[in-house]
Design a protein around this motif. Structure first.
Motif, PDB file in Angstrom:
ATOM      1  N   ARG A   1      -0.682   0.336   7.826  1.00 23.64           N
ATOM      2  CA  ARG A   1      -1.701   1.202   7.234  1.00 23.64           C
ATOM      3  C   ARG A   1      -2.921   1.260   8.129  1.00 23.64           C
ATOM      4  NH1 ARG A   1      -5.994  -0.168   3.193  1.00 23.64           N
ATOM      5  NH2 ARG A   1      -6.542   1.726   2.044  1.00 23.64           N
TER       6      ARG A   1
ATOM      7  N   SER B   1      -4.993  -4.691   3.909  1.00 23.44           N
ATOM      8  CA  SER B   1      -4.119  -4.114   2.886  1.00 23.44           C
ATOM      9  C   SER B   1      -3.128  -3.151   3.524  1.00 23.44           C
ATOM     10  CB  SER B   1      -4.950  -3.394   1.825  1.00 23.44           C
ATOM     11  OG  SER B   1      -5.787  -2.421   2.419  1.00 23.44           O
TER      12      SER B   1
ATOM     13  N   ASP C   1       0.691 -11.159   2.976  1.00 24.12           N
ATOM     14  CA  ASP C   1       1.153  -9.790   3.214  1.00 24.12           C
ATOM     15  C   ASP C   1       0.517  -9.226   4.478  1.00 24.12           C
ATOM     16  OD1 ASP C   1      -1.408  -9.493   2.202  1.00 24.12           O
ATOM     17  OD2 ASP C   1      -0.837  -8.264   0.501  1.00 24.12           O
TER      18      ASP C   1
ATOM     19  N   GLU D   1       0.232  -0.180   3.127  1.00 19.79           N
ATOM     20  CA  GLU D   1       0.679   0.949   2.320  1.00 19.79           C
ATOM     21  C   GLU D   1       1.665   0.450   1.266  1.00 19.79           C
ATOM     22  OE1 GLU D   1      -0.465   3.838   2.327  1.00 19.79           O
ATOM     23  OE2 GLU D   1      -1.231   4.336   4.328  1.00 19.79           O
ATOM     24  N   ALA D   2       1.927   1.288   0.284  1.00 15.23           N
ATOM     25  CA  ALA D   2       2.922   0.952  -0.728  1.00 15.23           C
ATOM     26  C   ALA D   2       4.253   0.659  -0.045  1.00 15.23           C
ATOM     27  CB  ALA D   2       3.066   2.108  -1.713  1.00 15.23           C
ATOM     28  N   GLY D   3       4.896  -0.403  -0.455  1.00 15.54           N
ATOM     29  CA  GLY D   3       6.152  -0.798   0.156  1.00 15.54           C
ATOM     30  C   GLY D   3       5.981  -1.661   1.384  1.00 15.54           C
TER      31      GLY D   3
END
Length: 433
Positions: A365, A357, A387, A359-361
């Protein structure tokens, strides 16, 4: 398990062991196995330590035949290598006290490592025409060297000696025997892939190829460049740290970087494998159940183990083009992992098979241990999204606090950031019947 110390130079062994990998001293490996007092029949297979080498020398009390090497008290036939007290026939290799029949081989394509004697894997497609020399400290080892991890259970991202907080042993994983390449993939190997017309949108891997565990394999529509010329543009772009760019002098022995996760996976599938799972890569780094802090053990890095640039702006010429990256295996041999894998804590960061996963945008991470799948047996975390993908290891401009076993990050699958997109391949282990 006993430690093998070789009586000839590492460079000689690397040059001779064409398909068996670089047999460097002082790594924990099992040597040739006709077995104690046993006999390997026609076509029998020897583990690490077997090699028919030119210009070998006789050990104590031994007699070497043409091109052979005799161990203590042994006698080597034409092209054979005798272990302690053993006798090798033509082209054969004997383990301790054993006798190898005609035609015995040293591990086939790839050394068996600590896996059962006779374990092998297919020759990588990128080396189908012969060894590609240029890796290792003396740059004479085959860059296609691969060796078998024996498998087992260990705690992921854990070391009781950690100074960075990686001391939670609850995230256990079990892996099966698997081959993991000794070296990061070089431009020479990647060019063989492109020269074969692979890695482009018109010729992607077969649907579902490379499947493993929860990973479904290659999927239709996954992005690849339209032609080889797009790769050339890609390698010459970025911030100058793409090793295929002009600043690196066209050195094909350097590890390839500035590749997306899709491109790395496509190469590994064509080459006869896939990207390693995070658990497999972590197993090699940690030395399995030894759960090492660093690939070489729990002690701090010695001189020549890694290249650190804690403050990149003042890192000096060692961290600048064309010095930041080196031929795979160029760091001190003592920095290698338990099974001889090079550059697990240096050179380029490496793509893993697993999802991760972001980070936002979509930013990179640092991934917490709580996101490890549990229980884990030959597991791959796969979320089915195009992603994030996991990356492991430290880069050429790493920092001391990023070297330890526990650091894990996720990067977008289509990112080509130069210092974080190298890779090595994992390959299926063919166990003896």
């Amino acid at each position: 398990m006993r430690r093998v110390t070789w009586g000839v130079s590492a460079g000689v062994l690397c040059a001779l062991a064409v398909t068996g990998g670089c047999l460097l001293p002082n790594f924990e490996k099992v040597d040739g196995t006709a077995g104690a007092g046993g006999t390997a029949g026609q076509g029998g297979s020897a583990g690490i330590g077997g090699s028919a080498g030119n210009g070998g020398a006789a050990g104590n009390g031994g007699t070497a035949g043409n091109g052979g090497t005799a161990g203590n008290g042994g006698t080597a036939g034409n092209g054979g290598t005798a272990g302690n007290g053993g006798t090798a026939g033509n082209g054969g290799t004997a383990g301790n006290g054993g006798t190898a029949g005609n035609g015995g081989t040293a591990g086939g394509a790839g050394s068996p490592g600590d896996c059962p004697s006779g374990t092998t894997t297919d020759t990588p497609a990128s080396c189908g025409s012969g060894p590609l020399l240029g890796c290792g400290t003396d740059k004479t080892d085959d860059c296609c060297s691969t060796t078998c991890l024996p498998g087992g259970t260990f705690s992921r991202s854990y070391s009781k000696a950690s100074e960075q907080g990686w001391t939670d042993p609850q995230y256990t994983a079990t892996i099966s025997p698997v081959y993991l390449d000794i070296y990061e993939v070089t431009h020479e190997r990647f060019n063989a892939f492109l020269d074969a017309g692979e890695g482009i949108a018109a010729n992607p891997p077969s649907l579902n190829s490379g499947a493993f565990g929860d990973f479904p394999g290659w999927q239709s529509g996954w992005p690849l460049p339209n032609d080889k010329a797009e790769y050339a543009t890609q390698f010459s772009g970025g911030d100058g740290y793409c090793t295929g760019g002009s600043g690196w002098g066209g050195n094909d022995d350097l590890p390839v970087n500035c590749v997306t996760w899709y491109q790395a996976l496509a190469f590994c599938i064509w080459d006869g494998g896939r990207l390693p799972t995070e658990a497999e890569w972590n197993f090699a780094f940690a030395g399995g159940s030894q759960e090492r802090r660093f690939p070489w053990g729990d002690g701090a890095a010695g001189s020549g183990y890694v290249k650190l640039c804690d403050d990149f702006q003042t890192g000096g010429t060692a961290c600048e083009i064309p010095n930041a990256f080196a031929q795979p295996g160029s760091f001190d041999d003592a920095a290698r992992g338990r099974w001889g894998h090079a550059d697990l804590a240096s050179n380029v960061i490496e793509w893993m098979l697993d999802s991760g996963s972001l980070e936002a945008g979509g930013a990179i991470r640092q991934t917490p241990l709580s996101e490890y799948p549990m229980p884990c047996s030959d597991c791959v975390y796969w979320n089915g999204l195009d992603d994030g993908r996991m990356i492991r290891g430290d880069g050429a401009v790493g920092r001391f606090d990023t070297l330890e076993v526990g650091l894990r990050q996720a990067e977008h699958a289509q990112v080509m950031a130069s210092t974080g997109t190298g890779f090595r391949c994992a390959r299926p282990a063919k166990l003896p019947n």
